[in-house]
Scaffold this motif. Structure first.
Motif, short mmCIF file in Angstrom:
data_model
loop_
_atom_site.label_atom_id
_atom_site.label_comp_id
_atom_site.label_asym_id
_atom_site.label_seq_id
_atom_site.Cartn_x
_atom_site.Cartn_y
_atom_site.Cartn_z
N GLY A 61 48.60 57.44 41.32
CA GLY A 61 48.28 57.40 42.74
C GLY A 61 47.26 56.32 43.10
N ILE A 62 47.33 55.19 42.39
CA ILE A 62 46.36 54.10 42.62
C ILE A 62 46.94 53.10 43.61
N ASP A 63 46.23 52.87 44.70
CA ASP A 63 46.65 51.88 45.69
C ASP A 63 46.31 50.49 45.14
N TYR A 64 47.22 49.55 45.28
CA TYR A 64 46.97 48.21 44.73
C TYR A 64 47.65 47.15 45.58
N GLU A 65 47.20 45.93 45.36
CA GLU A 65 47.80 44.80 46.07
C GLU A 65 48.90 44.20 45.20
N TYR A 66 50.08 44.05 45.78
CA TYR A 66 51.25 43.53 45.06
C TYR A 66 51.30 42.02 45.29
N ARG A 67 51.20 41.26 44.24
CA ARG A 67 51.37 39.80 44.39
C ARG A 67 52.56 39.35 43.54
N TYR A 109 44.19 51.64 29.51
CA TYR A 109 42.99 51.48 30.35
C TYR A 109 43.05 52.39 31.56
N LEU A 110 44.18 52.38 32.26
CA LEU A 110 44.33 53.23 33.45
C LEU A 110 44.14 54.70 33.09
N ASP A 111 44.68 55.08 31.92
CA ASP A 111 44.56 56.48 31.50
C ASP A 111 43.12 56.86 31.18
N ASN A 112 42.35 55.90 30.68
CA ASN A 112 40.92 56.16 30.40
C ASN A 112 40.09 56.22 31.67
N VAL A 113 40.38 55.33 32.60
CA VAL A 113 39.52 55.19 33.78
C VAL A 113 39.93 56.16 34.90
N TYR A 114 41.21 56.50 34.93
CA TYR A 114 41.71 57.46 35.92
C TYR A 114 42.30 58.65 35.16
#
Lengths: 221, 221
Positions: free
Chosen positions: A29-35, A78-83
């Motif tokens: 559920g992380i909002d991010y900018e798509y480039r 990383y995402l699993d550790n931080v979130y």
């Protein structure tokens, strides 16, 4: 007061490595900018992009603190550790190792050998040869993977919870379809990936649902 | 009373993936049984071995509980979880992600494209072509890796502590020497790997120090 910034994902709709990260970001559920980086026009080799990613590959993830990561396994861990909500990795060490084994079979034993850059270095624009080569390596990899999954799978790759392994499997099956791999010898892989595609986190991350998915392909579908 | 058994490592002296696991086992001080699988004679394709490892590759690690693992990243992460002394992964999430990025560049972007099975599928026994192909992919991968290390390296790949990244780097440099890669453009990689080879855990795990290293090569050295 520091400005709250969103993470950024440099990626390409069709790239299966990009697709893995899109699933994980949706799962958390992380909002991010798509480039969008159009690798079909060589945009990943532009001076500006190579400054960010010397390997000239997609995806590239920039954390909200501005730190740069370019390898999908590293990004997902990383995402699993931080979130930590909605974990993508089991707590028990051996079960986690089974997840990481499936991830590595896909990331190391299959993906690199059917990768656009590698196929083009070998076959240029010969689509028939590229299809033959990509489907050979995917089918060879899936043969071992199917036997691994026979031991580990429940509803998903490892038991009945979504893990990182599923986030690597679904994009590789999408590639298998693109390269016309005969999926009949792989009933477990097929069953799991069909189930995954019913989940919004997986279907919304699919190449066809990305902002850089070409208009002309939409109308022909 | 249950019998205490040692972990088992099926491996091949020359295999750089096997070499990674030997370093990690030495680093953790884990006693194990060495079982040689001679991939130069196709022993990895024997019925008995394929039953253990359907992917027909080395290494294969069997935990002391008898659980089987076949992917080096999964094996090293597992060892670090189960044997927490002398950690191979930094605690801080982004630094750990940098370690995993380097690991994946070597495991996914370089290793598969210079791997014996892949080279033989393409070039058969043509040693000149195999050397050319392997050294092309290693040099290409090292070019990006050298730039990553310029940002992360201290004494070792990431800062001044040994991590999993070093355990992937040293074996790949050994392969680079074997495939005659010109190392001049890679001073950081060279410096780190030279330092690593002064450590007993790394030098004792080197191909030339394994029980299956051929006698005839010893005498010619």
């Amino acid at each position: 007061m520091t400005k709250e910034t969103k993470p950024i994902l440099y990626n390409f709709y069709r790239s299966s490595a990009s697709y893995r990260v899109r699933i994980a970001l949706a799962w958390k559920g992380i909002d991010y900018e798509y480039r969008a980086i159009d690798i079909s026009t060589g945009m990943q080799k532009s001076e500006e992009y190579v400054k960010l990613n010397p390997s000239a590959k997609v995806p590239l993830f920039i954390t909200k603190e501005g730190n740069i990561l370019s390898q999908t396994v590293a990004i997902l861990e990383y995402l699993d550790n931080v979130y930590p909500d909605r974990p993508m990795m089991p707590r028990e060490a051996f079960t986690a190792a089974q997840v990481r084994s499936i991830v590595q079979v896909i990331a190391c034993d299959i993906h690199p050998l059917q990768n656009t850059g590698v196929l083009e270095q070998k076959w240029g624009s010969d689509m028939e040869k590229k299809t033959e080569c990509a489907s050979y390596w995917i089918a060879k990899g899936f043969t071992g993977l199917e036997q691994m999954l026979a031991k580990t799978a429940g509803t998903y790759c490892v038991g009945d919870h979504i893990t990182m392994a599923d986030m690597f499997l679904a994009p590789m099956v999408t590639n298998a379809h693109r390269w016309k791999v005969d999926m009949k010898p792989f009933p477990i892989i097929t069953r799991i990936s069909d189930t995954l595609m019913t989940l919004p986190e997986f279907s919304q991350a699919h190449p066809t649902n990305q902002p850089d998915y070409p208009e002309e392909l939409k109308t022909s579908a």
